[in-house]
Design a protein around this motif. Structure first.
Motif, PDB file in Angstrom:
ATOM      1  N   ILE A  41     -29.569   6.445   7.601  1.00  0.00           N
ATOM      2  CA  ILE A  41     -28.710   5.509   8.336  1.00  0.00           C
ATOM      3  C   ILE A  41     -28.495   4.236   7.514  1.00  0.00           C
ATOM      4  O   ILE A  41     -27.365   3.721   7.443  1.00  0.00           O
ATOM      5  CB  ILE A  41     -29.307   5.204   9.720  1.00  0.00           C
ATOM      6  N   VAL A  42     -29.529   3.720   6.876  1.00  0.00           N
ATOM      7  CA  VAL A  42     -29.389   2.530   6.032  1.00  0.00           C
ATOM      8  C   VAL A  42     -28.465   2.831   4.860  1.00  0.00           C
ATOM      9  O   VAL A  42     -27.612   2.017   4.492  1.00  0.00           O
ATOM     10  CB  VAL A  42     -30.769   2.038   5.541  1.00  0.00           C
ATOM     11  N   TRP A  43     -28.601   4.000   4.271  1.00  0.00           N
ATOM     12  CA  TRP A  43     -27.764   4.405   3.144  1.00  0.00           C
ATOM     13  C   TRP A  43     -26.292   4.431   3.551  1.00  0.00           C
ATOM     14  O   TRP A  43     -25.433   3.897   2.840  1.00  0.00           O
ATOM     15  CB  TRP A  43     -28.246   5.761   2.647  1.00  0.00           C
ATOM     16  N   VAL A  44     -25.990   5.032   4.705  1.00  0.00           N
ATOM     17  CA  VAL A  44     -24.608   5.086   5.193  1.00  0.00           C
ATOM     18  C   VAL A  44     -24.097   3.677   5.497  1.00  0.00           C
ATOM     19  O   VAL A  44     -22.954   3.332   5.179  1.00  0.00           O
ATOM     20  CB  VAL A  44     -24.503   6.003   6.433  1.00  0.00           C
ATOM     21  N   PHE A  45     -24.944   2.837   6.092  1.00  0.00           N
ATOM     22  CA  PHE A  45     -24.555   1.453   6.377  1.00  0.00           C
ATOM     23  C   PHE A  45     -24.209   0.709   5.095  1.00  0.00           C
ATOM     24  O   PHE A  45     -23.207  -0.019   5.038  1.00  0.00           O
ATOM     25  CB  PHE A  45     -25.685   0.729   7.119  1.00  0.00           C
ATOM     26  N   LEU A  46     -25.009   0.854   4.056  1.00  0.00           N
ATOM     27  CA  LEU A  46     -24.750   0.158   2.795  1.00  0.00           C
ATOM     28  C   LEU A  46     -23.459   0.648   2.144  1.00  0.00           C
ATOM     29  O   LEU A  46     -22.712  -0.158   1.568  1.00  0.00           O
ATOM     30  CB  LEU A  46     -25.933   0.329   1.840  1.00  0.00           C
ATOM     31  N   ILE A  47     -23.179   1.930   2.231  1.00  0.00           N
ATOM     32  CA  ILE A  47     -21.920   2.451   1.696  1.00  0.00           C
ATOM     33  C   ILE A  47     -20.739   1.852   2.444  1.00  0.00           C
ATOM     34  O   ILE A  47     -19.756   1.409   1.844  1.00  0.00           O
ATOM     35  CB  ILE A  47     -21.893   3.994   1.756  1.00  0.00           C
ATOM     36  N   GLY A  48     -20.830   1.821   3.768  1.00  0.00           N
ATOM     37  CA  GLY A  48     -19.755   1.246   4.572  1.00  0.00           C
ATOM     38  C   GLY A  48     -19.570  -0.235   4.305  1.00  0.00           C
ATOM     39  O   GLY A  48     -18.441  -0.726   4.174  1.00  0.00           O
ATOM     40  N   ALA A  49     -20.672  -0.974   4.213  1.00  0.00           N
ATOM     41  CA  ALA A  49     -20.582  -2.410   3.948  1.00  0.00           C
ATOM     42  C   ALA A  49     -19.984  -2.674   2.570  1.00  0.00           C
ATOM     43  O   ALA A  49     -19.156  -3.581   2.409  1.00  0.00           O
ATOM     44  CB  ALA A  49     -21.969  -3.045   4.054  1.00  0.00           C
ATOM     45  N   ALA A  50     -20.354  -1.879   1.577  1.00  0.00           N
ATOM     46  CA  ALA A  50     -19.793  -2.053   0.238  1.00  0.00           C
ATOM     47  C   ALA A  50     -18.299  -1.735   0.223  1.00  0.00           C
ATOM     48  O   ALA A  50     -17.515  -2.424  -0.441  1.00  0.00           O
ATOM     49  CB  ALA A  50     -20.532  -1.165  -0.764  1.00  0.00           C
ATOM     50  N   ALA A  51     -17.897  -0.715   0.971  1.00  0.00           N
ATOM     51  CA  ALA A  51     -16.473  -0.368   1.034  1.00  0.00           C
ATOM     52  C   ALA A  51     -15.670  -1.488   1.694  1.00  0.00           C
ATOM     53  O   ALA A  51     -14.598  -1.864   1.210  1.00  0.00           O
ATOM     54  CB  ALA A  51     -16.290   0.944   1.799  1.00  0.00           C
ATOM     55  N   ILE A  52     -16.185  -2.039   2.777  1.00  0.00           N
ATOM     56  CA  ILE A  52     -15.484  -3.126   3.468  1.00  0.00           C
ATOM     57  C   ILE A  52     -15.412  -4.361   2.584  1.00  0.00           C
ATOM     58  O   ILE A  52     -14.354  -4.990   2.452  1.00  0.00           O
ATOM     59  CB  ILE A  52     -16.176  -3.434   4.809  1.00  0.00           C
ATOM     60  N   LEU A  53     -16.518  -4.723   1.955  1.00  0.00           N
ATOM     61  CA  LEU A  53     -16.526  -5.902   1.094  1.00  0.00           C
ATOM     62  C   LEU A  53     -15.610  -5.734  -0.112  1.00  0.00           C
ATOM     63  O   LEU A  53     -14.938  -6.682  -0.515  1.00  0.00           O
ATOM     64  CB  LEU A  53     -17.943  -6.209   0.630  1.00  0.00           C
ATOM     65  N   SER A  54     -15.577  -4.545  -0.684  1.00  0.00           N
ATOM     66  CA  SER A  54     -14.737  -4.346  -1.871  1.00  0.00           C
ATOM     67  C   SER A  54     -13.257  -4.456  -1.529  1.00  0.00           C
ATOM     68  O   SER A  54     -12.465  -4.883  -2.367  1.00  0.00           O
ATOM     69  CB  SER A  54     -15.029  -2.990  -2.514  1.00  0.00           C
ATOM     70  N   ARG A  55     -12.876  -4.106  -0.328  1.00  0.00           N
ATOM     71  CA  ARG A  55     -11.468  -4.245   0.070  1.00  0.00           C
ATOM     72  C   ARG A  55     -11.115  -5.684   0.432  1.00  0.00           C
ATOM     73  O   ARG A  55      -9.959  -6.067   0.323  1.00  0.00           O
ATOM     74  CB  ARG A  55     -11.163  -3.333   1.239  1.00  0.00           C
ATOM     75  N   ARG A  56     -12.093  -6.471   0.847  1.00  0.00           N
ATOM     76  CA  ARG A  56     -11.818  -7.843   1.270  1.00  0.00           C
ATOM     77  C   ARG A  56     -11.891  -8.850   0.132  1.00  0.00           C
ATOM     78  O   ARG A  56     -11.446  -9.978   0.286  1.00  0.00           O
ATOM     79  CB  ARG A  56     -12.788  -8.243   2.367  1.00  0.00           C
TER      80      ARG A  56
END
Length: 90
Positions: free
Chosen positions: A61-76
């Motif tokens: 779950i932490v791994w998936v959260f970090l992937i999602g957070a990195a994807a959101i941050l990279s787009r912003r």
């Protein structure tokens, strides 16, 4: 002596971009802390505790959260017009 002083505040877009870049820099530190957190949990024994399945589920779950957070941050994070990784044309 008629020099105009520099503005006190950055433009909103510049400020927002810098804060997003700061958040992206802190993401690995947050991830490392979250991945080390299961080491503080009790080991499974007669009094109860955390088993391997729960720890692996937590890590996933932490791994998936970090992937999602990195994807959101990279787009912003806005791309700068003078990106040093891109070759200059001309």
């Amino acid at each position: 002596m008629s020099r105009e002083p520099n503005p006190l505040f950055l433009a909103k877009r510049t400020y927002h971009g810098r804060r997003m870049a700061d958040a992206a820099r802190l993401l690995p530190i947050l991830g490392g802390g979250l991945f080390l957190l299961p080491l503080l949990w009790k080991t499974p024994n007669e009094q109860g505790g955390t088993g391997t399945v729960q720890v692996m589920l937590y890590v996933f779950i932490v791994w998936v959260f970090l992937i999602g957070a990195a994807a959101i941050l990279s787009r912003r994070i806005p791309r700068s017009e003078s990106d040093p990784s891109e070759p200059e044309q001309g």
